[in-house]
Design a protein around this motif. Structure first.
Motif, short mmCIF file in Angstrom:
data_model
loop_
_atom_site.label_atom_id
_atom_site.label_comp_id
_atom_site.label_asym_id
_atom_site.label_seq_id
_atom_site.Cartn_x
_atom_site.Cartn_y
_atom_site.Cartn_z
N LYS A 35 0.81 -1.21 0.00
CA LYS A 35 0.00 0.00 0.00
C LYS A 35 0.85 1.27 0.00
CE LYS A 35 -4.10 -1.90 2.30
NZ LYS A 35 -5.04 -1.57 1.22
N ASN A 38 -0.47 3.95 -2.29
CA ASN A 38 -1.64 4.62 -1.72
C ASN A 38 -1.21 5.72 -0.76
OD1 ASN A 38 -2.46 2.09 -2.80
ND2 ASN A 38 -4.37 2.21 -1.67
N ALA A 72 -7.42 8.43 2.13
CA ALA A 72 -7.40 7.02 2.53
C ALA A 72 -8.68 6.31 2.11
CB ALA A 72 -7.21 6.91 4.04
N SER A 75 -8.52 5.79 -1.63
CA SER A 75 -7.55 4.77 -2.02
C SER A 75 -8.01 3.36 -1.70
CB SER A 75 -6.20 5.03 -1.32
OG SER A 75 -6.31 4.85 0.09
N GLU A 76 -8.97 3.22 -0.77
CA GLU A 76 -9.49 1.90 -0.42
C GLU A 76 -10.74 1.54 -1.21
OE1 GLU A 76 -8.21 -0.37 1.49
OE2 GLU A 76 -6.52 0.81 2.18
N SER A 77 -11.21 2.46 -2.05
CA SER A 77 -12.45 2.21 -2.80
C SER A 77 -12.21 1.16 -3.89
CB SER A 77 -12.97 3.51 -3.42
OG SER A 77 -12.06 3.97 -4.41
N ASN A 81 -8.82 -0.13 -6.39
CA ASN A 81 -8.16 -1.43 -6.20
C ASN A 81 -8.49 -2.46 -7.28
OD1 ASN A 81 -6.89 -0.70 -3.68
ND2 ASN A 81 -8.93 -0.75 -2.77
N ASN A 173 -6.12 -3.05 9.17
CA ASN A 173 -5.96 -2.15 8.02
C ASN A 173 -6.46 -0.74 8.35
OD1 ASN A 173 -4.88 -4.13 6.37
ND2 ASN A 173 -6.90 -4.80 5.66
N ASN A 177 -4.11 2.63 8.22
CA ASN A 177 -4.41 3.85 7.47
C ASN A 177 -4.43 5.07 8.39
OD1 ASN A 177 -4.66 2.82 4.83
ND2 ASN A 177 -6.73 2.10 5.24
#
Length: 272
Positions: A35, A38, A72, A75-77, A81, A173, A177
């Motif tokens: 990551k 990210n 954050a 970036s996790e959407s 990914n 996680n 973040n």
């Protein structure tokens, strides 16, 4: 030598030392979790937040933290990914956020020392910045100990296996973040948005993920290495009147170049 007879450098030194410890430590976890890219995006989403909070009369790091949270979440959407061109998408958003942040400065008619934001300015640091760094250190210690308790449940994810406890992995996680955002925003006074990324990436120069399977131990090793670089950069910046942030980033670049050059040189002589 008169510099050593004064105390003005003690506070900047403490902040720089903490940045040298915190950034490589959390960078190690990001590398293990794949990551780190990210984190680049998160760091530059803090810029618009810094500017907006300055406009509202708040401390810049408050807006920077909120901007980091937004980064954050983005970036996790799934769009990030599951996209085939994830790297391209993140790069566009990263530097697009940089351009957006710079563009709104004249719109708000405020004065921002953009050089200090991008590359750091230790001389403007105060007790508040040190307190923020110490608070971030506390959260990093909590994350460090979490690697012993719920981290074991996520090591299978490091090894590309199915995770037996998704809830623990989610909490792990989430805290990763959160701690990353704190580390990036609190390190801005020392390193700036640009220079913080190379220090986060120090573990990759060491190839730590290939040499050490134990994450807590890898975090400690990376922190020692990062602390050495930050101390060296600070001392040389005091002696030669350089900016510490860009100097630390330059050291990271030289180490990376040396790593590949030495490797290629060894392979060259082996083939003779």
């Amino acid at each position: 030598m008169s510099v050593l007879n004064n105390n003005w450098w003690l506070l900047p030194s403490l902040i720089m030392f903490l940045a040298g410890i915190l950034c490589p430590a959390i960078g190690t976890a990001l590398i293990y979790k794949k990551k780190l890219l990210n984190a680049n995006f998160i760091s530059f989403t803090t810029l618009p937040g810094l500017i907006i909070s300055t406009k509202l009369g708040l401390h810049p790091l408050i807006g920077g933290f909120i901007g980091g949270v937004i980064g954050a979440l983005l970036s996790e959407s799934p769009s990030f990914n599951k996209n085939r061109n994830t790297t391209s998408v993140i790069n566009i958003f990263t530097f697009g956020m940089l351009g957006f942040g710079v563009s709104i400065i004249p719109l708000f008619s405020i004065r921002i020392d953009l050089e200090a934001v991008l590359f750091g300015d230790l001389l403007t640091s105060n007790i508040r910045e040190l307190s923020i760094m110490l608070s971030t250190s506390l959260f990093l210690f909590i994350f460090f100990f979490l690697t012993f308790f719920i981290g074991k449940g996520t090591y299978s994810e490091f090894n590309k296996q199915s995770d037996p406890n998704p809830t623990k992995a989610f909490l792990y996680n989430l805290f990763l973040n959160f701690t990353t955002i704190l580390v990036i925003t609190s390190s801005i006074p020392a390193l700036g948005l640009v220079s913080v990324i190379p220090l986060l990436s120090i573990p990759s120069i060491l190839g730590i993920e290939k040499r050490v399977t134990n994450l807590p131990f890898a975090m400690v090793l990376s922190s020692i290495f990062g602390l050495t670089i930050s101390i060296t950069g600070l001392l040389l910046s005091i002696i030669f009147n350089f900016a510490p942030g860009p100097l630390v980033a330059t050291f990271c670049l030289l180490l990376l170049v040396a790593k590949f050059f030495v490797k290629d040189l060894i392979n060259f002589f082996k083939n003779i």
